[in-house]
Design a protein around this motif. Structure first.
Motif, short mmCIF file in Angstrom:
data_model
loop_
_atom_site.label_atom_id
_atom_site.label_comp_id
_atom_site.label_asym_id
_atom_site.label_seq_id
_atom_site.Cartn_x
_atom_site.Cartn_y
_atom_site.Cartn_z
N ARG A 150 -37.57 32.91 -20.99
CA ARG A 150 -37.28 34.34 -20.87
C ARG A 150 -38.31 35.19 -21.61
O ARG A 150 -38.44 36.37 -21.35
CB ARG A 150 -35.87 34.64 -21.39
CG ARG A 150 -34.77 34.13 -20.45
CD ARG A 150 -33.40 34.64 -20.83
NE ARG A 150 -32.92 34.01 -22.06
CZ ARG A 150 -32.75 34.66 -23.21
NH1 ARG A 150 -33.07 35.93 -23.30
NH2 ARG A 150 -32.28 34.04 -24.27
N ASN A 151 -39.03 34.60 -22.53
CA ASN A 151 -40.01 35.35 -23.31
C ASN A 151 -41.44 35.13 -22.85
O ASN A 151 -42.39 35.42 -23.58
CB ASN A 151 -39.90 34.97 -24.80
CG ASN A 151 -38.62 35.53 -25.41
OD1 ASN A 151 -38.05 36.48 -24.90
ND2 ASN A 151 -38.16 34.92 -26.48
N LYS A 152 -41.61 34.61 -21.63
CA LYS A 152 -42.94 34.36 -21.12
C LYS A 152 -42.97 34.59 -19.61
O LYS A 152 -42.03 34.23 -18.90
CB LYS A 152 -43.34 32.91 -21.43
CG LYS A 152 -44.71 32.50 -20.92
CD LYS A 152 -45.00 31.05 -21.31
CE LYS A 152 -46.33 30.58 -20.79
NZ LYS A 152 -46.59 29.16 -21.12
N ILE A 153 -44.05 35.22 -19.14
CA ILE A 153 -44.28 35.39 -17.71
C ILE A 153 -45.67 34.83 -17.41
O ILE A 153 -46.65 35.21 -18.05
CB ILE A 153 -44.22 36.87 -17.28
CG1 ILE A 153 -42.84 37.47 -17.57
CG2 ILE A 153 -44.55 37.02 -15.80
CD1 ILE A 153 -42.77 38.97 -17.32
N ALA A 192 -36.07 36.93 -13.72
CA ALA A 192 -35.82 38.31 -14.15
C ALA A 192 -37.10 38.93 -14.70
O ALA A 192 -37.39 40.10 -14.45
CB ALA A 192 -34.72 38.33 -15.21
N GLY A 193 -37.87 38.13 -15.43
CA GLY A 193 -39.14 38.62 -15.96
C GLY A 193 -40.11 38.98 -14.83
O GLY A 193 -40.86 39.95 -14.93
N THR A 234 -44.38 37.62 -23.56
CA THR A 234 -45.80 37.33 -23.51
C THR A 234 -46.21 37.02 -22.08
O THR A 234 -45.53 36.27 -21.38
CB THR A 234 -46.15 36.11 -24.39
OG1 THR A 234 -45.79 36.42 -25.74
CG2 THR A 234 -47.62 35.77 -24.32
N ILE A 235 -47.31 37.62 -21.64
CA ILE A 235 -47.81 37.37 -20.28
C ILE A 235 -49.01 36.44 -20.36
O ILE A 235 -49.96 36.70 -21.09
CB ILE A 235 -48.21 38.67 -19.57
CG1 ILE A 235 -46.99 39.59 -19.45
CG2 ILE A 235 -48.78 38.37 -18.18
CD1 ILE A 235 -47.32 40.96 -18.88
#
Length: 366
Positions: free
Chosen positions: A48-51, A290-291, A78-79
């Motif tokens: 959830r914290n990375k794309i 979702a991201g 973070t991308i």
């Protein structure tokens, strides 16, 4: 008695080994899942914290990263940008469709249709992408599984200063690329690249049923090019180094370079040009769905659109965003320009592109 003790010990040892083996497999699976950001369950924090975004590289990515810096700061996400070519990224996506590593893929409209027909993309969720409602109709993918982030045209660039020194006339037609004085100075890309495809279509008069004519014309041009560049980012590097005096490129690649290369000028030939779109599409089965939707929504926001117009010279797709007068003067096409460009059916191009590419590669090799 000794035999039964040994047998009992063997069974206990075997069972223990099996348990240890199973535990090792579980640990290995979890480790791989975390490394690849494949969700083990719905609340996987790492995912959830990375794309992960399949992108283009070069100055486009530099600007995209700038646009998304506030997004990363605001969301804590973070991308990871993975540069490549649009066809190459789609091929990789198709090969990993059961466990894709990308959340979003950036590509142009023809390759987006290809990815869509292969079932690699997922629809835009308007509840998560509220900016989608403000898009002009041309910016929406046919099956709503992608959205244009900006429009552009493929045309010609040339070094106006050097042309003046050499007393060469400025190029005004696609057919001008065949002028003998340009031989050895042409900047062109490989058969697989979208700008090449667009040039072939315009050399065919903007008619898909005359594509063979366009292929033969481009193949002749290829013999006057020192090399066919493998990617737009590499082509961009050579323009900056002054290695090309004239060539085929897009408004979003060439217009920013006019600010860095003295005398560089971008023109739309008198026959017109192929209008294209850079698109962002959420990947089906993405690690962070979702991201991915949030990423697309940010790109479509008025703030992001204004930056894309100002720094990359895209024609905006959000109806609330206009092109500043000074950029219209520089050559950024207005939204209504796209209505007057040659009408080329994306589905026809998508269906036949591979065969056209093969024909062009064979013609270039002869």
């Amino acid at each position: 008695t000794l035999f039964f003790l040994l047998l009992h010990s063997h069974h206990r040892s075997t069972a223990m080994n099996r348990r240890l083996h199973a535990l090792t497999l579980v640990r290995l699976t979890l480790s791989l899942a975390m490394a690849a950001c494949i969700p083990v369950h719905a609340q996987d924090e790492a995912c959830r914290n990375k794309i992960v975004v399949a992108s283009f590289g070069g100055q486009l990515d530099d600007t995209y990263k700038k646009i998304f810096k506030p997004f990363e700061e605001k969301t804590g996400i973070t991308i990871q940008w993975v540069p490549g070519t649009a066809p190459g990224n789609v091929a990789k996506l198709a090969a990993t469709r059961s466990a894709p590593e990308y959340d979003v893929i950036l590509l142009e409209n023809i390759t987006q249709r290809l990815a869509s027909t292969q079932g690699l993309l997922t629809p835009i969720d308007e509840s998560l992408v509220p900016n989608y409602k403000d898009l002009i109709p041309k910016a929406r993918a046919k099956d709503h599984d992608g959205a244009a982030i900006g429009l552009f045209v493929t045309g010609l660039y040339y070094r106006k200063d050097t042309f003046a020194q050499k007393k060469w006339d400025a190029p005004t037609s696609w057919n001008d690329l065949a002028r003998p004085e340009f031989c050895g100075h042409l900047g062109l890309e490989r058969a697989t690249q979208v700008y090449t495809l667009n040039a072939v279509l315009m050399l065919a008069g903007g008619k898909t049923d005359a594509i063979d004519q366009g292929i033969q014309k481009f193949a002749a041009l290829g013999k006057c090019a020192r090399v066919l560049e493998p990617a737009a980012a590499k082509h961009e590097e050579k323009i900056l180094l002054g290695e090309y005096l004239v060539g085929v490129n897009s408004s979003i690649r060439a217009l920013p370079l006019t600010q860095r290369v003295p005398g560089l000028t971008f023109v739309v030939p008198k026959e017109g040009a192929v209008g294209s779109a850079t698109m962002a599409a959420p990947v089906k089965g993405a690690p962070n769905p979702a991201g991915a939707q949030a990423f697309v929504n940010w790109f479509l926001s008025p703030e992001a659109q204004a930056t894309l117009v100002r720094e990359l010279f895209y024609t905006p797709v959000n109806a609330k965003v206009s092109i500043p007068p000074e950029l219209q003067k520089l050559g950024v096409p207005a939204q209504d320009v796209y209505a007057n460009l040659p009408a080329i059916d994306d589905d026809v191009v998508m269906k036949d592109r591979r065969e056209w590419t093969r024909k062009l590669e064979r013609a270039l090799d002869n």
